[in-house]
Design an enzyme around this catalytic site. Structure first.
Site, PDB file in Angstrom:
ATOM      1  N   GLU A  19       0.815  -1.218   0.000  1.00 55.78           N
ATOM      2  CA  GLU A  19       0.000   0.000   0.000  1.00 55.78           C
ATOM      3  C   GLU A  19       0.849   1.268   0.000  1.00 55.78           C
ATOM      4  O   GLU A  19       1.489   1.581   1.014  1.00 55.78           O
ATOM      5  CB  GLU A  19      -0.893  -0.002   1.244  1.00 55.78           C
ATOM      6  CG  GLU A  19      -1.769   1.237   1.355  1.00 55.78           C
ATOM      7  CD  GLU A  19      -2.775   1.162   2.495  1.00 55.78           C
ATOM      8  OE1 GLU A  19      -2.578   0.354   3.418  1.00 55.78           O
ATOM      9  OE2 GLU A  19      -3.746   1.935   2.454  1.00 55.78           O
ATOM     10  N   ASP A  51      -5.625   3.154  -1.946  1.00 59.58           N
ATOM     11  CA  ASP A  51      -6.390   3.762  -0.848  1.00 59.58           C
ATOM     12  C   ASP A  51      -6.791   5.159  -1.320  1.00 59.58           C
ATOM     13  O   ASP A  51      -5.946   6.040  -1.489  1.00 59.58           O
ATOM     14  CB  ASP A  51      -5.525   3.818   0.424  1.00 59.58           C
ATOM     15  CG  ASP A  51      -6.282   4.399   1.620  1.00 59.58           C
ATOM     16  OD1 ASP A  51      -7.043   5.382   1.428  1.00 59.58           O
ATOM     17  OD2 ASP A  51      -6.085   3.909   2.749  1.00 59.58           O
ATOM     18  N   HIS A  80      -5.404   8.259   0.632  1.00 61.50           N
ATOM     19  CA  HIS A  80      -4.009   8.639   0.358  1.00 61.50           C
ATOM     20  C   HIS A  80      -3.890   9.223  -1.052  1.00 61.50           C
ATOM     21  O   HIS A  80      -3.156  10.187  -1.279  1.00 61.50           O
ATOM     22  CB  HIS A  80      -3.092   7.418   0.478  1.00 61.50           C
ATOM     23  CG  HIS A  80      -3.035   6.828   1.859  1.00 61.50           C
ATOM     24  ND1 HIS A  80      -2.694   7.566   2.967  1.00 61.50           N
ATOM     25  CD2 HIS A  80      -3.275   5.575   2.312  1.00 61.50           C
ATOM     26  CE1 HIS A  80      -2.732   6.780   4.043  1.00 61.50           C
ATOM     27  NE2 HIS A  80      -3.087   5.575   3.676  1.00 61.50           N
ATOM     28  N   HIS A 112      -9.072   0.651  -0.753  1.00 59.42           N
ATOM     29  CA  HIS A 112      -9.652   1.229   0.461  1.00 59.42           C
ATOM     30  C   HIS A 112     -10.586   2.348   0.014  1.00 59.42           C
ATOM     31  O   HIS A 112     -10.147   3.359  -0.535  1.00 59.42           O
ATOM     32  CB  HIS A 112      -8.556   1.714   1.417  1.00 59.42           C
ATOM     33  CG  HIS A 112      -7.975   0.584   2.227  1.00 59.42           C
ATOM     34  ND1 HIS A 112      -6.755   0.658   2.859  1.00 59.42           N
ATOM     35  CD2 HIS A 112      -8.492  -0.641   2.520  1.00 59.42           C
ATOM     36  CE1 HIS A 112      -6.538  -0.496   3.507  1.00 59.42           C
ATOM     37  NE2 HIS A 112      -7.572  -1.295   3.299  1.00 59.42           N
ATOM     38  N   ARG A 125     -11.290  10.997   4.635  1.00 63.01           N
ATOM     39  CA  ARG A 125     -11.212   9.674   5.262  1.00 63.01           C
ATOM     40  C   ARG A 125     -12.510   9.268   5.957  1.00 63.01           C
ATOM     41  O   ARG A 125     -12.523   8.375   6.802  1.00 63.01           O
ATOM     42  CB  ARG A 125     -10.032   9.571   6.233  1.00 63.01           C
ATOM     43  CG  ARG A 125      -9.428   8.187   6.177  1.00 63.01           C
ATOM     44  CD  ARG A 125      -8.109   8.016   6.849  1.00 63.01           C
ATOM     45  NE  ARG A 125      -7.408   6.937   6.158  1.00 63.01           N
ATOM     46  CZ  ARG A 125      -6.240   6.439   6.495  1.00 63.01           C
ATOM     47  NH1 ARG A 125      -5.601   6.932   7.544  1.00 63.01           N
ATOM     48  NH2 ARG A 125      -5.688   5.468   5.816  1.00 63.01           N
ATOM     49  N   GLU A 159     -12.049   1.445   4.790  1.00 67.91           N
ATOM     50  CA  GLU A 159     -11.066   1.754   5.826  1.00 67.91           C
ATOM     51  C   GLU A 159     -11.208   3.256   6.091  1.00 67.91           C
ATOM     52  O   GLU A 159     -10.554   4.091   5.462  1.00 67.91           O
ATOM     53  CB  GLU A 159      -9.647   1.415   5.373  1.00 67.91           C
ATOM     54  CG  GLU A 159      -8.663   1.539   6.544  1.00 67.91           C
ATOM     55  CD  GLU A 159      -7.238   1.602   6.095  1.00 67.91           C
ATOM     56  OE1 GLU A 159      -6.444   0.755   6.534  1.00 67.91           O
ATOM     57  OE2 GLU A 159      -6.887   2.514   5.306  1.00 67.91           O
TER      58      GLU A 159
HETATM   59  C1  LER Z   1      -3.442   1.409   6.169  1.00 70.73           C
HETATM   60  O1  LER Z   1      -4.288   0.761   5.268  1.00 70.73           O
HETATM   61  C2  LER Z   1      -3.406   2.862   5.918  1.00 70.73           C
HETATM   62  O2  LER Z   1      -4.062   3.352   5.036  1.00 70.73           O
HETATM   63  C3  LER Z   1      -2.519   3.686   6.723  1.00 70.73           C
HETATM   64  O3  LER Z   1      -2.915   5.040   6.640  1.00 70.73           O
HETATM   65  C4  LER Z   1      -2.392   3.258   8.149  1.00 70.73           C
HETATM   66  O4  LER Z   1      -1.263   3.850   8.672  1.00 70.73           O
HETATM   67 MN    MN Z   2      -5.353   2.184   3.714  1.00 78.35          MN
END
Ligand code: LER
Ligand code: MN
Length: 270
Positions: free
Chosen positions: A152, A185, A188, A211, A217, A246
């Protein structure tokens, strides 16, 4: 039309009280809530690989008609300060042993393990070489179970290793890490990608898990991400895996869970 599968995070890690995990009640209750809300699967964030037996998890999954989408490894950092890019060889081996045990745990349930925060912050010269070596070993271990290992990319405040999908995809190709797939994700990516939808299209078949989080978030729909563009890009690359929530449990776990399901259903149901 391609289908995506819905998944929601369950954490049993006390240290992750502020983390992006929705359900935190004991596993039987959390599985029941996930199933009652309409999820296809759960993603597990556990304190250690021996926190619960795979037999118990398999029987909960069967009873509730849920799959195990993936298992996280982050407790290795949160609880023990372990990363697989530690320059201290003993600590690095300890970290790898923790991840291997999580791969075994997930593998017995048909689920891949995820390397997120246990990749380390990447603030030393050897970090990328150590990451490649670690990913190679983890990919081989996961292969025993017929599942990939999931890497990730994280935002810049969590690591300097890889912040964008495209850079990580090229790294996997350069090092011929064939049984390692990427986790997109969307939280991010909202911070790091110039255009998240294009980044998904460019990374294509490297993407093995998603994610499903909005820009802040929170549950998709509670921020400003254009979910329709993300879904269109995932359809274009033929992604048929999980959209796993998540996310922060805001304003409360039930509302966050219901909002996620209604967002996913708005795209996959006719
Ligand atoms: C874990 O999936 C993640 O996205 C991170 O931000 C956790 O530290
Ligand atoms: Mn994540």
């Amino acid at each position: 039309m391609q289908m995506f599968k819905s998944s929601i995070t369950i954490s049993q890690v006390e240290e992750a009280v502020n983390g992006p995990f929705v359900l935190r009640s004991p596993l039987p209750d959390a599985f029941a809530t996930a199933a009652a809300t309409g999820f296809n699967a759960v993603e597990l964030f556990l304190p250690s690989p021996d926190y619960v037996s795979t037999k118990e998890v398999a029987s909960l999954a069967l009873y509730h008609g849920l799959e195990i989408a993936a298992v996280g490894t982050g407790a290795g950092l949160l609880r023990h300060g372990l990363t697989i890019t530690d320059t201290d060889v003993d600590r690095r081996c300890e970290a790898l042993d923790f991840v291997f045990a999580m791969i075994d745990f997930g593998g017995r349930l048909g689920a891949p393990a995820i390397l997120g925060s246990m990749q380390g912050s990447g603030d030393h010269e050897e970090a990328r070489d150590l990451l490649a070596a670690g990913l190679r070993e983890c990919g081989a271990r996961a292969d025993r179970y017929g599942v990939p290992f999931i890497y990730e990319p994280l935002n810049r405040y969590e690591t300097r290793l890889f912040n964008r999908l495209g850079d990580a995809a090229r790294f996997l190709e350069q090092h011929e890490l064939t049984n390692v797939q990427l986790l997109a994700d969307l939280f991010h990516m909202n911070i790091e990608e110039q255009d998240p939808a294009s980044a998904i299209r460019d990374a294509g078949s490297h993407i093995g898990h998603v994610h499903y989080a909005d820009s802040n978030r929170q549950a998709m729909g509670f921020g400003h991400t254009d979910a329709g563009r993300m879904i269109a890009a995932l359809r274009d690359i033929g992604y048929e895996g999980y959209l796993s929530a998540e996310i922060l449990a805001l304003p409360d776990p039930e509302t966050a869970a219901r909002q996620t399901i209604s967002s996913i259903h708005s795209f996959i149901l006719p």
